[in-house]
Every structure is written in C-alpha cells, then in structure tokens.
Design an enzyme around this catalytic site. Structure first.
Site, PDB file in Angstrom:
ATOM      1  CG  ASP A  44      38.925  -8.810 -16.834  1.00  0.00           C
ATOM      2  OD1 ASP A  44      40.030  -9.258 -17.192  1.00  0.00           O
ATOM      3  OD2 ASP A  44      37.998  -8.554 -17.622  1.00  0.00           O
ATOM      4  CE  LYS A  75      42.087 -14.633 -14.147  1.00  0.00           C
ATOM      5  NZ  LYS A  75      40.964 -13.691 -14.297  1.00  0.00           N
ATOM      6  N   GLY A 110      44.209 -10.679 -19.922  1.00  0.00           N
ATOM      7  CA  GLY A 110      44.906  -9.412 -19.688  1.00  0.00           C
ATOM      8  C   GLY A 110      45.005  -9.222 -18.194  1.00  0.00           C
ATOM      9  CG  HIS A 111      46.629 -11.609 -16.039  1.00  0.00           C
ATOM     10  ND1 HIS A 111      45.332 -11.961 -15.754  1.00  0.00           N
ATOM     11  CD2 HIS A 111      47.174 -12.673 -16.682  1.00  0.00           C
ATOM     12  CE1 HIS A 111      45.115 -13.195 -16.191  1.00  0.00           C
ATOM     13  NE2 HIS A 111      46.209 -13.634 -16.766  1.00  0.00           N
ATOM     14  CD  GLN A 168      40.926 -16.920 -20.608  1.00  0.00           C
ATOM     15  OE1 GLN A 168      41.431 -18.022 -20.566  1.00  0.00           O
ATOM     16  NE2 GLN A 168      41.607 -15.858 -20.983  1.00  0.00           N
TER      17      GLN A 168
HETATM   18  P1  GDP Z   1      42.952 -10.446 -14.028  1.00  0.00           P
HETATM   19  O1  GDP Z   1      42.687 -10.628 -15.475  1.00  0.00           O
HETATM   20  O2  GDP Z   1      42.117 -11.334 -13.170  1.00  0.00           O
HETATM   21  O3  GDP Z   1      44.418 -10.531 -13.677  1.00  0.00           O
HETATM   22  O4  GDP Z   1      42.470  -8.954 -13.665  1.00  0.00           O
HETATM   23  P2  GDP Z   1      42.743  -7.614 -14.525  1.00  0.00           P
HETATM   24  O5  GDP Z   1      44.166  -7.212 -14.335  1.00  0.00           O
HETATM   25  O6  GDP Z   1      42.224  -7.775 -15.907  1.00  0.00           O
HETATM   26  O7  GDP Z   1      41.745  -6.614 -13.812  1.00  0.00           O
HETATM   27  C1  GDP Z   1      41.859  -6.297 -12.473  1.00  0.00           C
HETATM   28  C2  GDP Z   1      42.150  -4.782 -12.325  1.00  0.00           C
HETATM   29  O8  GDP Z   1      41.939  -4.391 -11.007  1.00  0.00           O
HETATM   30  C3  GDP Z   1      43.575  -4.408 -12.646  1.00  0.00           C
HETATM   31  O9  GDP Z   1      43.585  -3.116 -13.205  1.00  0.00           O
HETATM   32  C4  GDP Z   1      44.260  -4.399 -11.274  1.00  0.00           C
HETATM   33  O10 GDP Z   1      45.368  -3.513 -11.217  1.00  0.00           O
HETATM   34  C5  GDP Z   1      43.143  -3.897 -10.425  1.00  0.00           C
HETATM   35  N1  GDP Z   1      43.115  -4.403  -9.048  1.00  0.00           N
HETATM   36  C6  GDP Z   1      43.401  -5.660  -8.588  1.00  0.00           C
HETATM   37  N2  GDP Z   1      43.121  -5.747  -7.267  1.00  0.00           N
HETATM   38  C7  GDP Z   1      42.640  -4.538  -6.904  1.00  0.00           C
HETATM   39  C8  GDP Z   1      42.139  -4.002  -5.667  1.00  0.00           C
HETATM   40  O11 GDP Z   1      42.062  -4.679  -4.641  1.00  0.00           O
HETATM   41  N3  GDP Z   1      41.695  -2.700  -5.703  1.00  0.00           N
HETATM   42  C9  GDP Z   1      41.729  -1.926  -6.822  1.00  0.00           C
HETATM   43  N4  GDP Z   1      41.267  -0.674  -6.760  1.00  0.00           N
HETATM   44  N5  GDP Z   1      42.190  -2.403  -7.983  1.00  0.00           N
HETATM   45  C10 GDP Z   1      42.637  -3.682  -8.026  1.00  0.00           C
HETATM   46  P1  IMO Z   2      41.363 -12.629 -17.918  1.00  0.00           P
HETATM   47  O1  IMO Z   2      42.369 -13.747 -17.818  1.00  0.00           O
HETATM   48  C1  IMO Z   2      37.399 -11.374 -19.215  1.00  0.00           C
HETATM   49  C2  IMO Z   2      35.747 -13.415 -22.744  1.00  0.00           C
HETATM   50  C3  IMO Z   2      35.570 -12.593 -23.989  1.00  0.00           C
HETATM   51  C4  IMO Z   2      34.360 -13.295 -24.588  1.00  0.00           C
HETATM   52  C5  IMO Z   2      34.626 -14.756 -24.263  1.00  0.00           C
HETATM   53  C6  IMO Z   2      35.264 -15.547 -25.392  1.00  0.00           C
HETATM   54  O2  IMO Z   2      41.964 -11.279 -18.105  1.00  0.00           O
HETATM   55  O3  IMO Z   2      40.391 -12.687 -16.781  1.00  0.00           O
HETATM   56  P2  IMO Z   2      37.701 -15.621 -26.404  1.00  0.00           P
HETATM   57  O4  IMO Z   2      38.516 -14.557 -27.094  1.00  0.00           O
HETATM   58  O5  IMO Z   2      38.366 -16.198 -25.199  1.00  0.00           O
HETATM   59  O6  IMO Z   2      37.226 -16.684 -27.361  1.00  0.00           O
HETATM   60  O7  IMO Z   2      36.367 -14.856 -25.913  1.00  0.00           O
HETATM   61  O8  IMO Z   2      35.489 -14.753 -23.135  1.00  0.00           O
HETATM   62  N1  IMO Z   2      37.118 -13.386 -22.171  1.00  0.00           N
HETATM   63  C7  IMO Z   2      37.468 -12.710 -21.073  1.00  0.00           C
HETATM   64  N2  IMO Z   2      36.746 -11.875 -20.282  1.00  0.00           N
HETATM   65  N3  IMO Z   2      38.674 -11.667 -18.892  1.00  0.00           N
HETATM   66  C8  IMO Z   2      39.389 -12.517 -19.655  1.00  0.00           C
HETATM   67  O9  IMO Z   2      40.614 -12.939 -19.307  1.00  0.00           O
HETATM   68  C9  IMO Z   2      38.809 -13.057 -20.828  1.00  0.00           C
HETATM   69  N4  IMO Z   2      39.231 -13.897 -21.798  1.00  0.00           N
HETATM   70  C10 IMO Z   2      38.180 -14.103 -22.603  1.00  0.00           C
HETATM   71  O10 IMO Z   2      35.307 -11.241 -23.682  1.00  0.00           O
HETATM   72  O11 IMO Z   2      33.197 -12.911 -23.904  1.00  0.00           O
HETATM   73 MG    MG Z   3      42.002  -9.528 -17.133  1.00  0.00          MG
END
Ligand code: GDP
Ligand code: IMO
Ligand code: MG
Length: 429
Positions: free
Chosen positions: A13, A16, A40-41, A223
């Site tokens: 999270d 990416k 989840g992106h 991840q």
């Molecule tokens: P990922 O799984 O690595 O793609 O990241 P996620 O989407 O799960 O979580 C990142 C969150 O931060 C999302 O809600 C993005 O919209 C938000 N985000 C990404 N870059 C920035 C930033 O520079 N500033 C802020 N405030 N939010 C950001």
């Molecule tokens: P993104 O791509 C954050 C964590 C789960 C758990 C562990 C194992 O959005 O960064 P799983 O269901 O993969 O067997 O769970 O990994 N986990 C993540 N945490 N971001 C993710 O993906 C994750 N995908 C799995 O919370 O601790």
């Molecule tokens: Mg994510």
C-alpha cells in the site's frame, strides 16, 4: 529503456498503483507478475477514483497492453467482475492478455484460506481471505489448476478430482466443513472458459518479443518487499515473490532484460494483518496518521497499522531489489507535524543494529532508534517541483535519500496522477 520493475519497499500500500499509472503513457506493456486479488491499488485520474485488484494498473492507459503473468493466481469471478465494472465506466479492457500458465484460485482454495486462519487463532497471519496462500501451496505441491486446463475438460476434471480427494478429507475431518463436489468446481471454472480464451497468451514469449522490438515493459509487483515469501517477515508474509526477481519468474523474461527497479516507499510506514512492525504507533499519533493518510485497506477495508519511516527497511529493500530509484509517496500526509521521527537503526537486545537483523527472533526484538527532523505546516499538495516544497520538506526528503540507499526520484504530494514532484527522470540515469 525497455524493462522496468516497480516494487513496494515496505509492507504494501505504498502507492504502487499510482506510480504505475503515472508511467502508463510511456510504456507499451504493464505486467502483473505475482499475487492476485489480495492486492488493492487505488488510482485517481482527474478526480475519478479506481480500485484495482487483479488487473494491472496500466489498464487505465489507452494504448498500453496489460498482461497477467504466469506468477499470478487468478480468481476468474473477480477478474471478470473487475473488467465489467471498468467497462461500465468506459475503460477499454480488450487488450488484456493472460498467461496460460497462471494458476486459478478455486472455491476450495478460498475455503481453506478462511478455515485455516480461523483454526490458527492467535497465530493467524491476518490474510485477505482470498485463497492466495492455498493456491500457491497447490502450485508448489503440483496439484494446482492452470488457465490452460480450462480448455481440456477431461484433464480439468481429473485435476480437480485429485485435489478434492485431499481437500475434502481436510475440510470434513479436520475443519468440520461440508465436502465440496467435483462437478460444482468444474462447472464454475468451465463457465469462464469461452470468455478467457481470446486473452490467453504465452507471457514470456509475448514480452521477450516486445522487448526485442525495443518496446517498453513495466512490471508491477503486488504486495511488497517485507511481504515477500523468501525475503519478508516470514511467516507473516504473502505466498509469492513480491521482490524484483519475481518479475522474471512470474512472467518468463530473463533477468538480464531488467534495466531499472523502482521501489515505492511511503514517507511513513503502514502494515495490514499480523506480524512484527518496529516503528508501529499504538497511540493517538498512529490514529492521526491513519486518518490523515486514509489508511484503510482497499481490499478488506481493515484499518492499517501506522508508524514512522524505517531506514533499515528502506536500505534492505534497496539491496534485495537492486533499486535504481525510489518514489517517496504521501509526503503531504506529514504536513502539520512539528517534528518528524525517523527510525535510523534498531536496538536489538541492547546492541545497535544498522541493518535488518538476520533472524525472526531478533526482528521481533528490534526497537527503533529515532532521529527527529523539522516538520512544516504549509499545504504542499499543489507542489509540482522541488522549489515549490518548503525547506523543511526538502530537507526531510534529502535526509531520507542519504540514508535509504538509492536516489529519490519522485515525491508524491497527493493521490491524483498529477500530484507528484519529479526530482529525476524515473526511466533514465
Ligand atoms: P498500492 O497497493 O501500493 O497501489 O497502494 P494503495 O492504493 O493500496 O494505497 C495507497 C493510497 O494512497 C491510495 O489511496 C492512493 O490513492 C493514495 N496515494 C498514493 N500516493 C499518494 C500521495 O502521494 N499522497 C496522498 N495523500 N495519497 C497518495
Ligand atoms: P498491495 O498490492 C498490504 C498482507 C495481508 C496479510 C499477508 C498475507 O495492495 O500492496 P495473503 O492474503 O496475501 O495471504 O495475506 O499479506 N497483504 C497485503 N498487505 N497490501 C497488500 O497488497 C497485501 N496483500 C497481502 O494483510 O498480512
Ligand atoms: Mg494496496
């Protein structure tokens, strides 16, 4: 600059999805190579918000071909509902390609994920419950079901029968659940066969051919480094290789093809699920970061655990992945702090330790050693160049860069695609 890998440096999270999407217009292919719909992106384009799980973030860029590599585990019902949701919002998914060798998440994999977590009780991993671990376990045990099996019904049936012979023993005798029938599984899987057929490809061939034509391929990890099954905080990890090397095994391109590795790292740290987390905050500062940063899971909605930036983790990520550039995200979230703690080393059983300790026990005992940096109060969300940032914010970025083991080429100041300060060209230098 043909082959680039994007990875997460921490526990996921980091942003990416946004980083991948931002490069979308400059690349021909975006490839997901590990994980599945545990990811989840969130990508925000012109105020429109998209939540992607199984589809590569390049899907939002017209002209870019998204590819799901062999290293991914696919839940077909999730794949098609994601495609339908995007299509309803006008996103064209017709270019999507899916590796014939990717494994399928079956209904029994999902069930086993949930029941084992319940059975583990206090020792649970805190998985996303999507069947990820059990599907990779079946792959390694050589009883997995692959995309190509959908096109040979008798093979598919034999494989499902073989797998269920074991699973049903476990489900009925150990977990006290009902047995799962072969027909229900085979019928569900076959119901997707016609729809997936035109997308199926040999991802290794497709991508190496593209690279040899001089086209640009971006590999997007799900991840992150600390969740990698080999290099992360095992057993509190996911079940795939989320580090840069996974891009090769998970897609079929050779290691020598990779030119750049970009690691996305948050200006603080978060983690979802169980496991050690040295800089975690258990007080109102942690709540403040969670609220300010909107730190709630895109996939499960769970509140993310929050803590300060951890330099040993960033340096570890730089080394394991061979990072050429960091993208530092969510700097805007720190606005308003008087001073910002940064973990610069650990103290492990009374001994100062600059790097990731070697063993799980030592990491569980690691206590953060903090240095403090000046904060800023100006709104930085409109900054688009380094000069637009207040001095203290610039100093924070420079300090992290000096300690973290690679240059910081971009800084995120908001969720929108445009909300980025560029320091260096990510695809060059
Ligand atoms: P990922 O799984 O690595 O793609 O990241 P996620 O989407 O799960 O979580 C990142 C969150 O931060 C999302 O809600 C993005 O919209 C938000 N985000 C990404 N870059 C920035 C930033 O520079 N500033 C802020 N405030 N939010 C950001
Ligand atoms: P993104 O791509 C954050 C964590 C789960 C758990 C562990 C194992 O959005 O960064 P799983 O269901 O993969 O067997 O769970 O990994 N986990 C993540 N945490 N971001 C993710 O993906 C994750 N995908 C799995 O919370 O601790
Ligand atoms: Mg994510």
């Amino acid at each position: 600059m043909p082959a680039i890998v994007i990875v997460g440096a921490q526990w996921g999270d980091e942003g990416k999805g946004k980083a991948t999407d931002a490069l979308g217009a400059r690349v021909d292919y975006v490839v997901k190579f590990n994980g599945g719909n545990n990811a989840g992106h969130t990508v925000v384009v012109g105020g429109e918000k998209y939540a992607l799980h199984l589809l590569p973030s390049g899907i939002l860029t017209p002209g870019c071909t998204p590819v799901i590599g062999n290293g991914v585990v696919i839940d077909l019902s999730v794949l098609f509902s994601e495609i339908d949701d995007l299509a309803a919002r006008g996103v064209d998914c017709s270019r999507l390609r899916v590796s014939a060798n990717a494994h399928l998440i079956t209904p029994y994999n999902r069930t086993v994920d949930k029941v084992t977590e319940r059975f583990l009780g206090k020792r649970r991993i805190g998985t996303t419950g999507r069947g990820i671990g059990p599907t990779y376990a079946d792959k390694m045990n050589r009883i997995g079901i692959r995309v190509q099996d959908l096109f040979d019904e008798s093979i598919l049936r034999q494989k499902v029968e073989g797998a269920l012979e074991q699973k049903n023993q476990l489900l009925v005798k150990v977990y006290n659940r009902r047995a799962i029938g072969v027909d229900e599984v085979v019928d569900e899987l076959l119901s997707y066969a016609d729809r997936v057929r035109p997308m199926v490809c040999d991802s290794g061939r497709l991508l190496t051919d593209a690279l040899s034509r001089g086209e640009t391929v971006l590999f997007e990890a799900g991840q992150a480094t600390m969740l990698d099954v080999d290099h992360g905080t095992y057993p509190f990890v996911t079940s795939s290789n989320a580090t840069a090397a996974g891009a090769c095994t998970g897609s079929g391109v050779p290691p020598r093809a990779i030119d750049r590795v970009i690691a996305v790292v948050k200006a603080y740290t978060t983690r979802v699920g169980e496991g050690p987390f040295p800089t975690e905050l258990h007080d109102e500062q942690g709540d403040w970061l969670r609220e300010r940063g909107g730190e709630f899971g895109v996939t499960t909605g769970r509140p993310r655990r929050c803590g300060w930036y951890d330099v040993p983790i960033a340096r570890f990520a730089a080394r394991v992945n061979g990072v050429t550039d960091f993208v530092l995200t969510k700097l805007d979230v720190l606005t308003g702090l008087e001073r910002i703690p940064v973990c610069v080393a650990y103290e492990v059983d009374g001994v100062r330790c600059e790097d990731m300790p070697m063993t799980q026990t030592e990491f569980h005992h690691a206590k953060p050693v903090f240095e403090y940096f000046d904060g800023w109060s100006e709104d930085i969300s409109g900054a688009r160049s380094v000069e637009d940032l207040p001095k203290a914010a610039r100093q924070y970025v420079t300090a992290l860069e000096e300690m973290s083991g690679s240059r910081i080429s971009a800084v995120g100041v908001g969720p929108d695609r445009e909300a980025t300060v560029l320091r260096h060209d990510l695809l060059d230098g």
